[in-house]
Design an enzyme around this catalytic site. Structure first.
Site, PDB file in Angstrom:
ATOM      1  N   GLY A  12       0.816  -1.217   0.000  1.00 12.99           N
ATOM      2  CA  GLY A  12       0.000   0.000   0.000  1.00 12.99           C
ATOM      3  C   GLY A  12       0.845   1.259   0.000  1.00 12.99           C
ATOM      4  O   GLY A  12       2.083   1.213   0.108  1.00 12.99           O
ATOM      5  N   ASP A  13       0.176   2.408  -0.195  1.00 13.82           N
ATOM      6  CA  ASP A  13       0.819   3.723  -0.160  1.00 13.82           C
ATOM      7  C   ASP A  13       1.904   3.894  -1.218  1.00 13.82           C
ATOM      8  O   ASP A  13       2.875   4.634  -1.014  1.00 13.82           O
ATOM      9  CB  ASP A  13       1.413   4.001   1.245  1.00 13.82           C
ATOM     10  CG  ASP A  13       0.361   3.907   2.324  1.00 13.82           C
ATOM     11  OD1 ASP A  13      -0.806   4.234   2.033  1.00 13.82           O
ATOM     12  OD2 ASP A  13       0.706   3.509   3.458  1.00 13.82           O
ATOM     13  N   LYS A  16      -0.749   5.547  -5.476  1.00 11.25           N
ATOM     14  CA  LYS A  16      -1.851   5.282  -6.417  1.00 11.25           C
ATOM     15  C   LYS A  16      -2.682   6.543  -6.687  1.00 11.25           C
ATOM     16  O   LYS A  16      -3.038   6.830  -7.818  1.00 11.25           O
ATOM     17  CB  LYS A  16      -2.770   4.170  -5.863  1.00 11.25           C
ATOM     18  CG  LYS A  16      -2.047   2.844  -5.649  1.00 11.25           C
ATOM     19  CD  LYS A  16      -2.926   1.809  -4.985  1.00 11.25           C
ATOM     20  CE  LYS A  16      -3.232   2.092  -3.530  1.00 11.25           C
ATOM     21  NZ  LYS A  16      -2.080   2.023  -2.613  1.00 11.25           N
ATOM     22  N   GLY A  17      -2.970   7.284  -5.608  1.00 15.06           N
ATOM     23  CA  GLY A  17      -3.793   8.490  -5.749  1.00 15.06           C
ATOM     24  C   GLY A  17      -3.177   9.467  -6.736  1.00 15.06           C
ATOM     25  O   GLY A  17      -3.847   9.981  -7.630  1.00 15.06           O
ATOM     26  N   ASN A  38     -10.024   2.590   4.922  1.00 15.39           N
ATOM     27  CA  ASN A  38      -8.639   2.252   5.326  1.00 15.39           C
ATOM     28  C   ASN A  38      -7.650   2.862   4.338  1.00 15.39           C
ATOM     29  O   ASN A  38      -6.489   3.073   4.660  1.00 15.39           O
ATOM     30  CB  ASN A  38      -8.424   0.735   5.444  1.00 15.39           C
ATOM     31  CG  ASN A  38      -8.951  -0.059   4.256  1.00 15.39           C
ATOM     32  OD1 ASN A  38      -9.654   0.468   3.391  1.00 15.39           O
ATOM     33  ND2 ASN A  38      -8.639  -1.341   4.217  1.00 15.39           N
ATOM     34  N   GLY A  40      -5.858   5.703   2.033  1.00 22.27           N
ATOM     35  CA  GLY A  40      -5.571   7.133   2.100  1.00 22.27           C
ATOM     36  C   GLY A  40      -4.783   7.450   0.847  1.00 22.27           C
ATOM     37  O   GLY A  40      -3.622   7.070   0.736  1.00 22.27           O
ATOM     38  N   HIS A  41      -5.424   8.079  -0.123  1.00 17.12           N
ATOM     39  CA  HIS A  41      -4.779   8.347  -1.415  1.00 17.12           C
ATOM     40  C   HIS A  41      -4.497   9.837  -1.551  1.00 17.12           C
ATOM     41  O   HIS A  41      -5.419  10.657  -1.524  1.00 17.12           O
ATOM     42  CB  HIS A  41      -5.667   7.851  -2.570  1.00 17.12           C
ATOM     43  CG  HIS A  41      -5.826   6.353  -2.570  1.00 17.12           C
ATOM     44  ND1 HIS A  41      -6.548   5.670  -3.514  1.00 17.12           N
ATOM     45  CD2 HIS A  41      -5.315   5.411  -1.748  1.00 17.12           C
ATOM     46  CE1 HIS A  41      -6.485   4.374  -3.259  1.00 17.12           C
ATOM     47  NE2 HIS A  41      -5.751   4.194  -2.183  1.00 17.12           N
ATOM     48  N   GLN A 222      -5.082  -0.242  -1.053  1.00 21.17           N
ATOM     49  CA  GLN A 222      -4.105  -1.093  -0.382  1.00 21.17           C
ATOM     50  C   GLN A 222      -3.062  -1.575  -1.400  1.00 21.17           C
ATOM     51  O   GLN A 222      -2.836  -0.903  -2.385  1.00 21.17           O
ATOM     52  CB  GLN A 222      -4.771  -2.292   0.340  1.00 21.17           C
ATOM     53  CG  GLN A 222      -5.594  -1.911   1.555  1.00 21.17           C
ATOM     54  CD  GLN A 222      -6.935  -1.290   1.240  1.00 21.17           C
ATOM     55  OE1 GLN A 222      -7.762  -1.889   0.579  1.00 21.17           O
ATOM     56  NE2 GLN A 222      -7.160  -0.083   1.703  1.00 21.17           N
ATOM     57  N   ASP A 331      12.881  10.037  -6.262  1.00 25.02           N
ATOM     58  CA  ASP A 331      13.609  11.150  -5.646  1.00 25.02           C
ATOM     59  C   ASP A 331      14.020  10.872  -4.204  1.00 25.02           C
ATOM     60  O   ASP A 331      14.991  11.436  -3.711  1.00 25.02           O
ATOM     61  CB  ASP A 331      12.751  12.432  -5.695  1.00 25.02           C
ATOM     62  CG  ASP A 331      11.384  12.220  -5.048  1.00 25.02           C
ATOM     63  OD1 ASP A 331      10.639  11.341  -5.529  1.00 25.02           O
ATOM     64  OD2 ASP A 331      11.071  12.905  -4.061  1.00 25.02           O
ATOM     65  N   VAL A 412       8.954  11.522  -9.626  1.00 23.92           N
ATOM     66  CA  VAL A 412      10.113  12.124  -8.954  1.00 23.92           C
ATOM     67  C   VAL A 412       9.718  13.193  -7.931  1.00 23.92           C
ATOM     68  O   VAL A 412      10.520  14.019  -7.539  1.00 23.92           O
ATOM     69  CB  VAL A 412      11.109  12.702  -9.992  1.00 23.92           C
ATOM     70  CG1 VAL A 412      11.711  11.595 -10.836  1.00 23.92           C
ATOM     71  CG2 VAL A 412      10.427  13.740 -10.891  1.00 23.92           C
TER      72      VAL A 412
HETATM   73  P1  GDP Z   1      -1.547   5.688  -2.066  1.00 19.52           P
HETATM   74  O1  GDP Z   1      -2.243   5.169  -0.875  1.00 19.52           O
HETATM   75  O2  GDP Z   1      -0.959   4.604  -2.912  1.00 19.52           O
HETATM   76  O3  GDP Z   1      -2.359   6.644  -2.885  1.00 19.52           O
HETATM   77  O4  GDP Z   1      -0.294   6.513  -1.511  1.00 19.52           O
HETATM   78  P2  GDP Z   1      -0.306   7.562  -0.288  1.00 19.52           P
HETATM   79  O5  GDP Z   1      -0.942   8.801  -0.737  1.00 19.52           O
HETATM   80  O6  GDP Z   1      -0.810   6.921   0.949  1.00 19.52           O
HETATM   81  O7  GDP Z   1       1.247   7.727  -0.046  1.00 19.52           O
HETATM   82  C1  GDP Z   1       2.107   8.177  -1.030  1.00 19.52           C
HETATM   83  C2  GDP Z   1       2.807   9.443  -0.512  1.00 19.52           C
HETATM   84  O8  GDP Z   1       3.917   9.736  -1.333  1.00 19.52           O
HETATM   85  C3  GDP Z   1       1.928  10.672  -0.565  1.00 19.52           C
HETATM   86  O9  GDP Z   1       2.290  11.531   0.484  1.00 19.52           O
HETATM   87  C4  GDP Z   1       2.287  11.290  -1.909  1.00 19.52           C
HETATM   88  O10 GDP Z   1       2.053  12.690  -1.948  1.00 19.52           O
HETATM   89  C5  GDP Z   1       3.748  10.992  -1.978  1.00 19.52           C
HETATM   90  N1  GDP Z   1       4.297  10.794  -3.322  1.00 19.52           N
HETATM   91  C6  GDP Z   1       3.724  10.226  -4.422  1.00 19.52           C
HETATM   92  N2  GDP Z   1       4.626  10.139  -5.421  1.00 19.52           N
HETATM   93  C7  GDP Z   1       5.776  10.671  -4.958  1.00 19.52           C
HETATM   94  C8  GDP Z   1       7.086  10.838  -5.502  1.00 19.52           C
HETATM   95  O11 GDP Z   1       7.379  10.475  -6.636  1.00 19.52           O
HETATM   96  N3  GDP Z   1       8.018  11.408  -4.689  1.00 19.52           N
HETATM   97  C9  GDP Z   1       7.755  11.813  -3.413  1.00 19.52           C
HETATM   98  N4  GDP Z   1       8.732  12.346  -2.703  1.00 19.52           N
HETATM   99  N5  GDP Z   1       6.537  11.655  -2.870  1.00 19.52           N
HETATM  100  C10 GDP Z   1       5.577  11.078  -3.617  1.00 19.52           C
HETATM  101  P1  IMO Z   2      -3.825   2.617   0.645  1.00 26.42           P
HETATM  102  O1  IMO Z   2      -4.981   2.429  -0.275  1.00 26.42           O
HETATM  103  C1  IMO Z   2      -1.173   0.902   3.640  1.00 26.42           C
HETATM  104  C2  IMO Z   2      -2.884  -2.067   6.341  1.00 26.42           C
HETATM  105  C3  IMO Z   2      -3.040  -1.704   7.802  1.00 26.42           C
HETATM  106  C4  IMO Z   2      -2.923  -3.070   8.446  1.00 26.42           C
HETATM  107  C5  IMO Z   2      -3.628  -3.974   7.445  1.00 26.42           C
HETATM  108  C6  IMO Z   2      -5.081  -4.249   7.775  1.00 26.42           C
HETATM  109  O2  IMO Z   2      -3.696   3.998   1.186  1.00 26.42           O
HETATM  110  O3  IMO Z   2      -2.578   2.097   0.033  1.00 26.42           O
HETATM  111  P2  IMO Z   2      -7.330  -2.834   7.777  1.00 26.42           P
HETATM  112  O4  IMO Z   2      -7.628  -1.436   8.215  1.00 26.42           O
HETATM  113  O5  IMO Z   2      -7.586  -3.074   6.331  1.00 26.42           O
HETATM  114  O6  IMO Z   2      -7.967  -3.853   8.666  1.00 26.42           O
HETATM  115  O7  IMO Z   2      -5.749  -3.027   8.015  1.00 26.42           O
HETATM  116  O8  IMO Z   2      -3.542  -3.315   6.193  1.00 26.42           O
HETATM  117  N1  IMO Z   2      -3.531  -1.134   5.402  1.00 26.42           N
HETATM  118  C7  IMO Z   2      -2.856  -0.282   4.629  1.00 26.42           C
HETATM  119  N2  IMO Z   2      -1.541  -0.014   4.548  1.00 26.42           N
HETATM  120  N3  IMO Z   2      -2.026   1.517   2.801  1.00 26.42           N
HETATM  121  C8  IMO Z   2      -3.351   1.235   2.834  1.00 26.42           C
HETATM  122  O9  IMO Z   2      -4.219   1.720   1.935  1.00 26.42           O
HETATM  123  C9  IMO Z   2      -3.825   0.333   3.804  1.00 26.42           C
HETATM  124  N4  IMO Z   2      -5.049  -0.140   4.144  1.00 26.42           N
HETATM  125  C10 IMO Z   2      -4.852  -1.041   5.112  1.00 26.42           C
HETATM  126  O10 IMO Z   2      -2.027  -0.821   8.222  1.00 26.42           O
HETATM  127  O11 IMO Z   2      -1.570  -3.456   8.490  1.00 26.42           O
HETATM  128 MG    MG Z   3      -2.249   5.427   1.210  1.00 26.51          MG
END
Ligand code: GDP
Ligand code: IMO
Ligand code: MG
Length: 427
Positions: A12-13, A16-17, A38, A40-41, A222, A331, A412
Site C-alpha cells: 500500500g501507499d 496510487k492516488g 482504510n 488514504g490516497h 491497499q 527522488d 520524482v
Molecule cells: P496511495 O495510498 O498509494 O495513494 O499513496 P499515499 O498517498 O498513501 O502515499 C504516497 C505518498 O507519497 C503521498 O504523500 C504522496 O504525496 C507521496 N508521493 C507520491 N509520489 C511521490 C514521488 O514520486 N516522490 C515523493 N517524494 N513523494 C511522492
Molecule cells: P492505501 O490504499 C497501507 C494495512 C493496515 C494493516 C492492514 C489491515 O492507502 O494504500 P485494515 O484497516 O484493512 O484492517 O488493516 O492493512 N492497510 C494499509 N496499509 N495503505 C493502505 O491503503 C492500507 N489499508 C490497510 O495498516 O496493516
Molecule cells: Mg495510502
C-alpha cells in the site's frame, strides 16, 4: 473498449492516488472496486495536498465520472466528511459520483468490533486502521451485511437494529466499553446525506460505458501484498486487492480487462504489523522515512521502510498480470550513495529461494541484497527520462531486466507535474 486497472504492488501507499489523478484526463470513468476508508490516497496539485479515503481519485477532474463499486465497504460518516471537505473546490460531486447499491455499509459497531478484535489479539494484532473494514467484510461474507441500496427501504432502521443487536452481543463477549448513542445519530445523519447521491446498479453502468466506447480506469486500494488470499496472512486486509478483485468488485468480465498498471515505490514501506523481509532498522531506514515523509495518510502512523524486494515484486506482477510498471518516489533515493535490492531470501535452514514462501509469517527470513551505485544528486527540474543521471537509468534498466515488464512512468515528486513518462502509457 477494455477496462484498465491501476493497483499497488507492495504493502500500500505506493502513490496510487497521485497516478490516478494524473492519468484521469485520459479516461471517462474512474472506479474503486474494493477496500474502504482504510485507504488514504494523496493527490497534490496547485500547491494543495488532498487525501481521499473512499472517493475515487478522479474526482478533481471535472468531466470524469467516478464510481464507488459493489466491492467497496463504505462508511457513510467518513463519506460525508470527505464530501464536505470538497465543498470549497466547486466540484459537482452529486453529478460526477455514482455509488453502487450493492456496496456494503460500515456501521459504527463495525468500527467498535474492529477495535475489540485488535485489542484481544494483544501482541499479535494486525495493526488495522480500525475503520471497521474486517468486520464489515465479515458480515458481507456471512450474508448479514447491509448494503447502500437498503437505505432506501422503509425497513432499513429495523434491519440496522437487528444487525447491531448481534454486534452488541459480540462486543459484550469482548467486554468492550463504548457509547453508541452519539455514533448512531451521526450515522443516521450521514445516511440521509447519502440518499442525496446517485445510487445505481453500477455493474450495468460500467458495462454500458464499455460498450459505448468509454475508457474506464479501476483504482486499487491497499497493495497486492495485503491481499486477503495472497498477502502475508493473517497480516492482510480483508479484500482482494489484486486484479481479480476488479471482476468481482465492479462486475467486469476477465475478457474486458485491458492494461494492468502495477505501481511500486523505488524502495518498500509497510504500515501495521506483519513480515517485511527487507525492513531496515539502521540509519538508512530512518533516512528513508524522513526523506520519503513516510507517515500514514489515514492514521498518521510512521511507515516501516526497507529496500526494494524483487521476489515480492515478481510475485505481485505474476498474480496481477501486470503489463506496465510505474516506479514512484525515485527522488527519495537521491540521498543514498549505494542502493540495495533484495534478489532472494535465505531461509532459516540456509536454503536460498526467490519465491514468496508460505513460511514468511513464522520464519525469520534474511534478504540477500544486491548493491548498485546511487545517483546522489537532485532530480529537480528534470522532465525527460534522457536527462536522468546514469545511475538512475541503470537502476531502471536493472529492474526491467529482472522483472521483464517495462517501467513506463517514473515519479520524482508528489506533485502532478513531477511525473516522467518514458513510453506512451494509455493507448
Ligand atoms: P496511495 O495510498 O498509494 O495513494 O499513496 P499515499 O498517498 O498513501 O502515499 C504516497 C505518498 O507519497 C503521498 O504523500 C504522496 O504525496 C507521496 N508521493 C507520491 N509520489 C511521490 C514521488 O514520486 N516522490 C515523493 N517524494 N513523494 C511522492
Ligand atoms: P492505501 O490504499 C497501507 C494495512 C493496515 C494493516 C492492514 C489491515 O492507502 O494504500 P485494515 O484497516 O484493512 O484492517 O488493516 O492493512 N492497510 C494499509 N496499509 N495503505 C493502505 O491503503 C492500507 N489499508 C490497510 O495498516 O496493516
Ligand atoms: Mg495510502
Amino acid at each position: 473498449m477494455k477496462l484498465d486497472i491501476l493497483l499497488g504492488l507492495q504493502w500500500g501507499d505506493e502513490g496510487k492516488g497521485k497516478v490516478v489523478d494524473y492519468l484521469a484526463p485520459k479516461y471517462d470513468v474512474v472506479a474503486r472496486f474494493q477496500g474502504g476508508p482504510n485507504a488514504g490516497h494523496t493527490l497534490e496539485f496547485d500547491g494543495i495536498k488532498h487525501v481521499l479515503h473512499q472517493i475515487p481519485s478522479g474526482i478533481f477532474r471535472k468531466d470524469i465520472l467516478n464510481i464507488i463499486g459493489n466491492g467497496v465497504v463504505l462508511d457513510p460518516v467518513i463519506f460525508k466528511r470527505e464530501i464536505d471537505a470538497l465543498d470549497k473546490y466547486n466540484l459537482d460531486v452529486k453529478k460526477n459520483l455514482y455509488i453502487s447499491k450493492k456496496t456494503q455499509l460500515i456501521l459504527p459497531t463495525h468500527r467498535l468490533l474492529d477495535a475489540a478484535y485488535e485489542a484481544s489479539k494483544g501482541k499479535k494484532k494486525i495493526g488495522s486502521t480500525l475503520k471497521g473494514i474486517g468486520p464489515a467484510y465479515q458480515d458481507k461474507i456471512a450474508r448479514l451485511g447491509l448494503r447502500v441500496g437498503d437505505i432506501l427501504s422503509p425497513s432499513f432502521k429495523k434491519k440496522y437494529e437487528k444487525l447491531v443487536e448481534k454486534h452488541v452481543q459480540i462486543l459484550e463477549f469482548y467486554k468492550a466499553e463504548y457509547e453508541l448513542k452519539d455514533l448512531e445519530s451521526e450515522f443516521f445523519k450521514a445516511i440521509d446525506f447519502l440518499k442525496e447521491f446517485q445510487l445505481i446498479e453500477s455493474e450495468y453502468k460500467i458495462n454500458d460505458e464499455l460498450k459505448s466506447g468509454s475508457k474506464i480506469l479501476a483504482e486499487g486500494a491497499q497493495g497486492s501484498l495485503l491481499d486477503v488470499d495472497f498477502g502475508s496472512y493473517p497480516f492482510v486486509t480483508s479484500s482482494n486487492t489484486t486484479a481479480s478483485g476488479v471482476c468481482s468488485g465492479l462486475g467486469v468480465a476477465p475478457n474486458n480487462i485491458g492494461e494492468v498498471y502495477g505501481i511500486f515505490k523505488a524502495y518498500c514501506t509497510r504500515v501495521g504489523s506483519g513480515p517485511f523481509p527487507t525492513e531496515l532498522f539502521d540509519e538508512d531506514g530512518v533516512l528513508m522515512q524522513k526523506v520519503g515523509n513516510e507517515f500514514g495518510a489515514t492514521t498518521g502512523r510512521p511507515r516501516r521502510c526497507g529496500w526494494l524486494d524483487l521476489p515480492a515484486l515478481k510475485y505481485a506482477i505474476m498474480i496481477n498480470g501486470v503489463t506496465q510498471l510505474f516506479m514512484m518516489k525515485a527522488d527519495v533515493l537521491n540521498v543514498f550513495k549505494k542502493i540495495k535490492v533484495c534478489t532472494s531470501y535465505k531461509m532459516e535452514n540456509g536454503d536460498l529461494i526467490n519465491i514468496m514462501p508460505y513460511e514468511i509469517v513464522d520464519e525469520k527470513i534474511e534478504p540477500v541484497l544486491h548493491e548498485l551505485d546511487g545517483w546522489d544528486c537532485s532530480l529537480d527540474n528534470i522532465s525527460d527520462f534522457e536527462d536522468f543521471p546514469k545511475e538512475l537509468k541503470d537502476y531502471i534498466f536493472y529492474l526491467e531486466k529482472e522483472l521483464s515488464v517495462p517501467i513506463n512512468m517514473v515519479s520524482v515528486g508528489p506533485d502532478r507535474t513531477q511525473t516522467i513518462i518514458r513510453a506512451q502509457v494509455v493507448a
